[in-house]
Design an enzyme around this catalytic site. Sequence first.
Site, PDB file in Angstrom:
ATOM      1  N   TYR A 160       0.761  -1.323   0.090  1.00  0.00           N
ATOM      2  CA  TYR A 160      -0.017   0.012  -0.167  1.00  0.00           C
ATOM      3  C   TYR A 160       0.806   1.294  -0.239  1.00  0.00           C
ATOM      4  O   TYR A 160       0.277   2.234  -0.029  1.00  0.00           O
ATOM      5  CB  TYR A 160      -0.885   0.009   1.302  1.00  0.00           C
ATOM      6  CG  TYR A 160      -2.158  -0.867   0.950  1.00  0.00           C
ATOM      7  CD1 TYR A 160      -2.006  -2.373   1.000  1.00  0.00           C
ATOM      8  CD2 TYR A 160      -3.342  -0.423   0.867  1.00  0.00           C
ATOM      9  CE1 TYR A 160      -3.115  -3.225   1.040  1.00  0.00           C
ATOM     10  CE2 TYR A 160      -4.492  -1.106   0.970  1.00  0.00           C
ATOM     11  CZ  TYR A 160      -4.220  -2.527   0.802  1.00  0.00           C
ATOM     12  OH  TYR A 160      -5.455  -3.489   0.638  1.00  0.00           O
ATOM     13  N   LYS A 188       3.788 -14.088   5.551  1.00  0.00           N
ATOM     14  CA  LYS A 188       4.228 -15.101   4.373  1.00  0.00           C
ATOM     15  C   LYS A 188       5.842 -15.328   4.338  1.00  0.00           C
ATOM     16  O   LYS A 188       6.558 -15.100   3.340  1.00  0.00           O
ATOM     17  CB  LYS A 188       3.456 -14.768   3.206  1.00  0.00           C
ATOM     18  CG  LYS A 188       3.549 -15.756   2.156  1.00  0.00           C
ATOM     19  CD  LYS A 188       2.559 -16.836   2.206  1.00  0.00           C
ATOM     20  CE  LYS A 188       2.687 -18.082   1.031  1.00  0.00           C
ATOM     21  NZ  LYS A 188       1.910 -19.030   1.354  1.00  0.00           N
ATOM     22  N   ASP A 231      -2.161 -17.980   4.292  1.00  0.00           N
ATOM     23  CA  ASP A 231      -3.127 -18.740   3.670  1.00  0.00           C
ATOM     24  C   ASP A 231      -3.677 -19.633   4.792  1.00  0.00           C
ATOM     25  O   ASP A 231      -4.793 -19.811   4.678  1.00  0.00           O
ATOM     26  CB  ASP A 231      -2.426 -19.452   2.513  1.00  0.00           C
ATOM     27  CG  ASP A 231      -0.838 -19.894   2.687  1.00  0.00           C
ATOM     28  OD1 ASP A 231      -0.380 -19.469   3.742  1.00  0.00           O
ATOM     29  OD2 ASP A 231      -0.131 -20.711   1.798  1.00  0.00           O
ATOM     30  N   ASP A 256      -5.825  -6.077   5.504  1.00  0.00           N
ATOM     31  CA  ASP A 256      -6.846  -5.488   4.619  1.00  0.00           C
ATOM     32  C   ASP A 256      -7.818  -6.700   4.311  1.00  0.00           C
ATOM     33  O   ASP A 256      -9.070  -6.828   4.611  1.00  0.00           O
ATOM     34  CB  ASP A 256      -6.571  -4.869   3.464  1.00  0.00           C
ATOM     35  CG  ASP A 256      -7.606  -3.959   2.870  1.00  0.00           C
ATOM     36  OD1 ASP A 256      -8.865  -3.867   3.728  1.00  0.00           O
ATOM     37  OD2 ASP A 256      -7.225  -3.456   1.934  1.00  0.00           O
TER      38      ASP A 256
END
Length: 360
Positions: A128, A195, A228, A252
């Site tokens: 972002y 991640k 995930d 988000d």
Amino acid sequence: MTYNVTLIPGDGIGLEVTAAARRCVDAVAELFDFDIAWDERRAGEEAQKECGSLLPKETLSSIKKNKVALKGPITTPVGEGFRSINVELRQSLDLYANVRPARLYDGTASLYSSIDLVVIRENIEDLYAGIEFDKGAKDTKELIAFVGKHLGKKIREDSAIALKPISAFGSRRISEFAFRYAADNRRKKVTAVHKANIMKFADGLFLKTATEVAARHPKIEFEDRIVDNMCMQLVMKPELYDVILCPNLYGDILSDLCSGLIGGLGLAPSANIGEKGAVFEPIHGSAPKHAGKNVANPSACILSAAMMLQHLGEKGAASALEQAVIRVIRERKVVTYDLKPKTPAGTREMAAEIVKKLRK
Ligand code: NAD
């Protein structure tokens, strides 16, 4: 006592849900004997039309002066046009912590029986940051050549590239915020989401920093999850989680997922908090297809206003407002289409019912 608050109605359903929230805040303020002096300001396409700027100086300086704002959603064109005014606002005011509670109330269409989660999202960095290189641009070609020369990695020439900066400073600041939030709100556990198995440097730094901060807060349990897996965990076993600490993009996405667990976007409030001020807004967008039809659920915006009252120190008023929303949702008489599809009430009518409950 009078509080000066900047009000940014935004656009789309923003105009209707902020009007509903303003009405409810004024009603609870009267009951608790304080005043809100609203300073209404524009941002987004409406501002562009009226003042020639998407984020007028006057809007920013009003928030800087008042230090508190209630904001409706602002439309961002998809894949073209101007960049998000929401992101620009958060970056301009360094509102680095995005607090997104997801609490399940009786009367919603949720598939679950009990949910009480809070996503704490880093609000400035990550994908972002808005650092992008367009396909075919000179800078993009130079970056592709640099990566080829220094890292030996081939990027296709017809690529567009987005950078994902994650700093130790930003990760430490948001992790400290999450642990402070957990302690202040009697929460037991913080779960860092990442991640880092794939993005060893960027997400790796976020996780390493969160782990270091966790060591300074031994009374709060700490764990981490790969993003995930976390999506699956939240759908299958949301009761295992408490405070969820995320870099910007995962925060988000996971917070919208969490809103789905509690019955939808119309019920999910948020706060953007920094050292210089705080902006409260529903997590939903401008929902253009519902705009101007008096159908949007005003609860997310009203609950954001309750978070704002809490932030201002008006704890009694904040709790009374939240309780009034809870009672109206529980009764399922005067509620919007997302809560009662066959015989829905309108945005204005639901807000009026919340005001009525405040006074009873
Ligand atoms: P959205 O949140 O506007 O709407 C998605 C769907 O959720 C809607 O079609 C509707 O079915 C439901 N919904 C949302 N709010 C609701 C409410 N109050 N009551 C009942 N149902 C509600 O998401 P989108 O369609 O992906 O985005 C539309 C625009 O909003 C885009 O331009 C996007 O950039 C912008 N946006 C702004 C913000 C913000 O201002 N903070 C946040 C998200 C999206």
